[in-house]
Design an enzyme around this catalytic site. Structure first.
Site, PDB file in Angstrom:
ATOM      1  N   GLY A 215       0.817  -1.200   0.000  1.00  0.00           N
ATOM      2  CA  GLY A 215       0.000   0.000   0.000  1.00  0.00           C
ATOM      3  C   GLY A 215       0.854   1.253   0.000  1.00  0.00           C
ATOM      4  O   GLY A 215       1.925   1.321  -0.611  1.00  0.00           O
ATOM      5  N   SER A 216       0.382   2.267   0.721  1.00  0.00           N
ATOM      6  CA  SER A 216       1.022   3.584   0.655  1.00  0.00           C
ATOM      7  C   SER A 216       2.418   3.615   1.260  1.00  0.00           C
ATOM      8  O   SER A 216       3.159   4.572   1.042  1.00  0.00           O
ATOM      9  CB  SER A 216       0.136   4.617   1.343  1.00  0.00           C
ATOM     10  OG  SER A 216      -1.052   4.814   0.599  1.00  0.00           O
ATOM     11  N   THR A 217       2.800   2.604   2.049  1.00  0.00           N
ATOM     12  CA  THR A 217       4.175   2.597   2.557  1.00  0.00           C
ATOM     13  C   THR A 217       5.176   2.470   1.407  1.00  0.00           C
ATOM     14  O   THR A 217       6.324   2.900   1.544  1.00  0.00           O
ATOM     15  CB  THR A 217       4.400   1.462   3.572  1.00  0.00           C
ATOM     16  OG1 THR A 217       4.117   0.202   2.950  1.00  0.00           O
ATOM     17  CG2 THR A 217       3.504   1.636   4.789  1.00  0.00           C
TER      18      THR A 217
END
Length: 485
Positions: A215-217
């Site tokens: 995801g956004s990591t």
């Protein structure tokens, strides 16, 4: 008569010679075949005929041996078994060894030639050295904080020391007691069947053997690629990023969970996790440069071991532009282990250098003499040092005034990135909550810890699970444990 005696003597001498030749053949030429024959139980009996060496955390043994009085005499015991199971694995008379018990089996069982000053003599005399010891890099307080933070939820935590690559914590939940697999009675077989058949898979080491969409990591990687390639030169300058963003060659449109992402700067987009900005940046950077940067962080490395095997994290470069856009925000088929994402955070903290992660500090004899020590070297360079400095600033903004405020620690500088990864058909599954971070005490010269947390609580409501809300407090507890030591 004398002639017959001579013939008989010669014949007896020939028979004696044949016996000697055959004995030599059996003991020298075919010795290995007999030794390795599955029907030969002597090695197994000898293997469990003495106590196994211990695995140490913080100077204290987390393993032991119990005299069962049976043919396979000594059984393995574990202290705080579920807490350390993702590190120790199990040592079973029936089912063999796993994880550190398996990777360091020669030392622990006393069969490693390095434990002896005269290994050839041991081979000839069939002698066995006492089991050696394995000294781990784990921080006991950080391990306990990670385990307590996850609690009853499914998930994992990996923590590293950025400057050395030492693994400070490695937790996977739900866990199990490896002592249940010690011994040879019917209870062991029942425990094996129960653990392998459990729906929540307690024997799966989610920290190193399970990959998730990050995801956004993953936007940390995309930001590094954009800065290194020159696609972004000023983190505060507007980007050409429409909201919504139409995926190239597709009618599908990508949207955001927050306002203000249209043409947002990299700083704002990172702080508030604008999908549209990072999808566009990934396409502009291109497949090759994105793949090169991801590989620098450790993605697509199929040889990583700490020393036991780590499942490879993957970033696919055989994608079209629409797929590349989704891959650049940690979706599509981008996958990562928690250990890999801890390496991403550690690379930022360590000014772009990724140190080789390792779990074993050294191995010793039973008397404490060092047998081997872990080498410390740079695995690779993930980004330019100047890029890492900018990313440190961006990650610090996330914790100070963005989506990661739950990770803030008084008296320390903390950088982080939250992520909520979608999965399942049409994103129907409960999102995975991610948080990666690093922390540096205000009175020290370098960051002490980098952490990755993933929570996959399938019982939670979709609206209640988020990286900043669910995973960041766990990361904060682990970082505090390391900073307080």
């Amino acid at each position: 008569m004398t002639r017959y005696i001579r013939h008989a003597a010669a014949f007896c001498a020939l028979l004696l010679l044949a016996l000697l030749v055959n004995a030599t053949r059996v003991q020298l030429v075919q010795a290995r075949a007999y030794d390795e024959n599955p029907a030969n139980r002597r090695h197994t009996i000898a293997r469990y005929g003495q106590p196994r060496g211990d695995i140490l955390v913080g100077g204290r043994a987390v393993t032991g041996s119990r005299d069962s009085g049976e043919q396979f005499r000594y059984e393995r015991t574990y202290k705080n078994g579920p807490l350390y199971a993702p590190v120790t694995g199990f040592a079973s008379q029936v089912y063999g060894t796993s994880l550190l018990e398996g990777a360091a089996d020669g030392v622990l069982a006393g069969t490693d030639p390095a434990l002896s000053l005269l290994p050839l003599w041991n081979d000839l005399a069939r002698a066995r050295n006492p089991g050696g010891r394995v000294v781990t890099t784990l921080d006991a307080a950080a391990q306990r904080a990670a385990y307590a933070g996850l609690g009853a939820r499914r998930g994992a935590v990996a923590a590293l020391e950025p400057s050395t690559g030492r693994v400070l914590a490695l937790v996977s939940t739900p866990s199990y007691d490896p002592g249940e697999l010690s011994g040879t009675d019917a209870d062991v077989a029942r425990a094996w069947a129960r653990l392998n058949g459990a729906a929540d898979r307690p024997m799966l080491n989610r920290a190193v053997r399970q990959t998730y969409p990050p995801g956004s990591t993953f936007k940390v990687v995309t930001a590094a690629a954009a800065l290194d390639s020159g696609v972004v030169r000023d983190v505060d300058a507007p980007t050409d990023s429409p909201d919504p963003y139409r995926l190239p060659g597709s009618t599908a449109r990508l949207t955001n969970e927050v306002e203000g992402c249209a043409d947002a700067s990299l700083r704002y987009a990172f702080q508030w996790s604008c999908n549209t900005v990072f999808a566009g940046l990934g396409v502009e950077v291109g497949r090759h440069a994105m793949g090169t940067t991801a590989a620098g962080f450790g993605f697509n490395d199929r040889k990583l071991g700490i020393p036991f095997r780590v499942s490879p994290s993957t970033f696919d470069t055989r994608v079209d532009k629409a797929q590349l856009a989704l891959s650049s925000i940690g979706q599509y088929n981008t996958r990562a282990t928690p250990l890999q994402m801890a390496m991403v955070a550690a690379a930022v903290a360590n000014y772009g250098s990724v140190r080789t992660p390792h779990l074993v500090e050294r191995t010793t004899t039973a008397d404490g003499d060092t047998v081997s020590a872990a080498p410390q070297h740079t695995l690779r360079r993930a980004m330019n040092p100047a890029t890492a400095v900018r990313l440190r600033e961006l990650m610090t903004d996330v914790v100070e005034k963005g989506t990661g405020t739950n990770a803030a620690i008084p008296g320390a500088t903390v950088g982080g990135k939250s992520g909520t990864a979608q999965h399942g058909i049409h994103n129907s599954g409960t999102p995975y909550a991610w948080f990666i971070s690093w922390a540096q005490a205000d009175d020290t010269m370098e960051p002490a810890v980098a952490v990755a947390v993933v929570v996959e609580d399938a019982a939670a409501d979709r609206g209640d699970i988020s990286g900043g809300g669910d995973a960041a407090p766990i990361a904060r507890a682990v970082m505090e444990a390391v900073l307080d030591r």
